[in-house]
Scaffold this active site. Sequence first.
Site, mmCIF file in Angstrom:
data_model
loop_
_atom_site.group_PDB
_atom_site.id
_atom_site.type_symbol
_atom_site.label_atom_id
_atom_site.label_comp_id
_atom_site.label_asym_id
_atom_site.label_seq_id
_atom_site.Cartn_x
_atom_site.Cartn_y
_atom_site.Cartn_z
ATOM 1 N N LYS A 67 -54.301 21.655 45.049
ATOM 2 C CA LYS A 67 -54.859 22.548 45.168
ATOM 3 C C LYS A 67 -56.260 23.115 43.790
ATOM 4 O O LYS A 67 -57.155 23.603 43.630
ATOM 5 C CB LYS A 67 -53.601 23.622 43.857
ATOM 6 C CG LYS A 67 -52.493 24.109 44.727
ATOM 7 C CD LYS A 67 -52.621 24.984 45.926
ATOM 8 C CE LYS A 67 -51.485 25.458 46.649
ATOM 9 N NZ LYS A 67 -51.798 26.456 47.719
ATOM 10 N N TYR A 109 -49.770 17.952 46.169
ATOM 11 C CA TYR A 109 -49.925 19.826 45.785
ATOM 12 C C TYR A 109 -50.686 19.921 44.875
ATOM 13 O O TYR A 109 -51.824 20.597 44.971
ATOM 14 C CB TYR A 109 -48.638 19.903 45.896
ATOM 15 C CG TYR A 109 -48.775 21.473 45.287
ATOM 16 C CD1 TYR A 109 -48.660 22.256 46.836
ATOM 17 C CD2 TYR A 109 -48.523 22.416 44.456
ATOM 18 C CE1 TYR A 109 -49.092 23.313 46.365
ATOM 19 C CE2 TYR A 109 -48.549 23.574 44.565
ATOM 20 C CZ TYR A 109 -48.625 24.222 44.883
ATOM 21 O OH TYR A 109 -48.374 25.825 44.907
HETATM 22 N N1 LIG Z 1 -44.162 30.639 46.170
HETATM 23 C C1 LIG Z 1 -44.602 30.638 45.114
HETATM 24 O O1 LIG Z 1 -43.697 31.250 43.989
HETATM 25 C C2 LIG Z 1 -45.874 30.084 44.910
HETATM 26 C C3 LIG Z 1 -45.856 29.782 43.326
HETATM 27 C C4 LIG Z 1 -47.579 28.800 43.246
HETATM 28 C C5 LIG Z 1 -48.481 29.050 44.361
HETATM 29 N N2 LIG Z 1 -47.764 29.636 45.285
HETATM 30 C C6 LIG Z 1 -48.878 29.259 46.478
HETATM 31 O O2 LIG Z 1 -48.913 30.797 47.527
HETATM 32 C C7 LIG Z 1 -48.502 30.505 48.826
HETATM 33 C C8 LIG Z 1 -47.146 31.060 49.580
HETATM 34 O O3 LIG Z 1 -46.356 30.679 49.407
HETATM 35 P P1 LIG Z 1 -45.068 30.554 49.688
HETATM 36 O O4 LIG Z 1 -44.023 29.347 48.884
HETATM 37 O O5 LIG Z 1 -44.576 31.388 50.610
HETATM 38 O O6 LIG Z 1 -45.476 29.319 50.901
HETATM 39 P P2 LIG Z 1 -44.587 27.965 51.767
HETATM 40 O O7 LIG Z 1 -43.706 28.241 52.461
HETATM 41 O O8 LIG Z 1 -44.408 27.309 51.031
HETATM 42 O O9 LIG Z 1 -45.257 28.379 52.483
HETATM 43 C C9 LIG Z 1 -46.568 29.166 53.242
HETATM 44 C C10 LIG Z 1 -46.406 28.543 55.206
HETATM 45 O O10 LIG Z 1 -47.323 27.855 54.968
HETATM 46 C C11 LIG Z 1 -47.373 27.391 56.987
HETATM 47 N N3 LIG Z 1 -47.632 25.884 56.768
HETATM 48 C C12 LIG Z 1 -46.888 25.380 55.714
HETATM 49 N N4 LIG Z 1 -47.466 23.775 56.752
HETATM 50 C C13 LIG Z 1 -48.584 24.057 57.322
HETATM 51 C C14 LIG Z 1 -49.552 23.493 58.211
HETATM 52 N N5 LIG Z 1 -49.357 22.152 58.802
HETATM 53 N N6 LIG Z 1 -50.696 24.202 59.283
HETATM 54 C C15 LIG Z 1 -50.299 25.280 59.409
HETATM 55 N N7 LIG Z 1 -49.745 26.276 58.230
HETATM 56 C C16 LIG Z 1 -48.867 25.861 57.836
HETATM 57 C C17 LIG Z 1 -45.744 28.056 56.551
HETATM 58 O O11 LIG Z 1 -46.115 28.748 57.888
HETATM 59 P P3 LIG Z 1 -45.387 27.844 59.282
HETATM 60 O O12 LIG Z 1 -43.615 28.821 58.282
HETATM 61 O O13 LIG Z 1 -45.487 28.703 60.169
HETATM 62 O O14 LIG Z 1 -44.441 26.748 59.285
HETATM 63 C C18 LIG Z 1 -45.023 27.759 55.739
HETATM 64 O O15 LIG Z 1 -44.544 28.833 56.139
HETATM 65 C C19 LIG Z 1 -48.596 29.341 49.409
HETATM 66 O O16 LIG Z 1 -50.493 28.582 48.992
HETATM 67 C C20 LIG Z 1 -48.792 28.087 47.528
HETATM 68 O O17 LIG Z 1 -48.931 27.145 47.427
HETATM 69 C C21 LIG Z 1 -46.613 30.400 45.477
#
Ligand SMILES: NC(=O)c1ccc[n+]([C@@H]2O[C@H](COP(=O)([O-])OP(=O)(O)OC[C@H]3O[C@@H](n4cnc5c(N)ncnc54)[C@H](OP(=O)(O)O)[C@@H]3O)[C@@H](O)[C@H]2O)c1
Length: 262
Positions: free
Chosen positions: A172, A168
């Site tokens: 990124k 990851y």
């Molecule tokens: N959460 C945080 O605090 C945090 C912190 C730092 C960075 N981020 C970044 O912010 C963004 C959103 O975070 P999040 O935590 O909401 O993300 P997440 O829940 O980990 O993932 C978002 C969506 O990505 C989709 N995904 C995963 N693998 C896939 C694939 N092979 N093909 C197509 N879609 C795929 C999934 O869709 P489906 O459910 O439809 O499978 C999932 O719902 C991400 O890029 C993450 O790296 C988040």
Amino acid sequence: MPFFGTGDDADMTHGPLPLAGKVALVTGGAKRIGRAISLGLAGAGADVVVHYRSSGTEARALVEEIRQLGRRAWPVEGDLGDPACASDVLQLARGSAGPVDLLVNNASSFVGTRLDMVSAAELHADLDINAIAPFLLAKAFAGQEREGAVVNLLDARITDYDAQHVGYHVSKRVLFALTRMMAVEFAPRVSVNAIAPGLILAPEGKAPSYLADLAHTNPLQRHGDPADVVDAVLFLLCSRFVTGQVIFVDGGRHMRGSMYGC
Ligand SMILES: NC(=O)c1ccc[n+]([C@@H]2O[C@H](COP(=O)([O-])OP(=O)(O)OC[C@H]3O[C@@H](n4cnc5c(N)ncnc54)[C@H](OP(=O)(O)O)[C@@H]3O)[C@@H](O)[C@H]2O)c1
């Protein structure tokens, strides 16, 4: 009027670009931060293509919710782990919604692996989903030969080292590099920026206290909310003169030292 305006004096309003009537594609847009971004865009007047892989039920429910707000919305399915699928997702979106003006590369895989354990296949898988697919989508988006804006979701830890999620972390960082390269190459028609979130939502399966327990790791000593990410995404999508930029939405975490999470 062109997306960024003409640059003529009469057109230099200096206000944010209106998003009303624009078509946005949000990958992984059905749940969590992606869902908040989809709703934020609809609230700003955009029509939204909600991409999903496995969350079809949530995507269709969200599409209905957006339509209730008076905006157009469509679900689009695709596994971004398959590089060939990335341009298909844009084609499917265009087939439903017509040309796409705004692309938010939000979908991401977050697999726990350490450096001494990670396999080539695991590295490739994370790179495909988190870096190659956003790049190919943005490339297809720029190939529409119309003005538009891209925002990529990074992670505040790109500035240091996340030893628990090596694939990851690497992917990124690659997307960070690609963001700057695309900002140069896709200009002047398309702006390409990024958001690097910090503590926003707990990874699925973590204890409810996860965010509170880690709040002390950033200077502001609190955790953020998906709305904080949405504000930054909307700012970048509306900007006439920002490209190649990363906004850290992380309470200042990126200014702390490295080795967090070791
Ligand atoms: N959460 C945080 O605090 C945090 C912190 C730092 C960075 N981020 C970044 O912010 C963004 C959103 O975070 P999040 O935590 O909401 O993300 P997440 O829940 O980990 O993932 C978002 C969506 O990505 C989709 N995904 C995963 N693998 C896939 C694939 N092979 N093909 C197509 N879609 C795929 C999934 O869709 P489906 O459910 O439809 O499978 C999932 O719902 C991400 O890029 C993450 O790296 C988040």
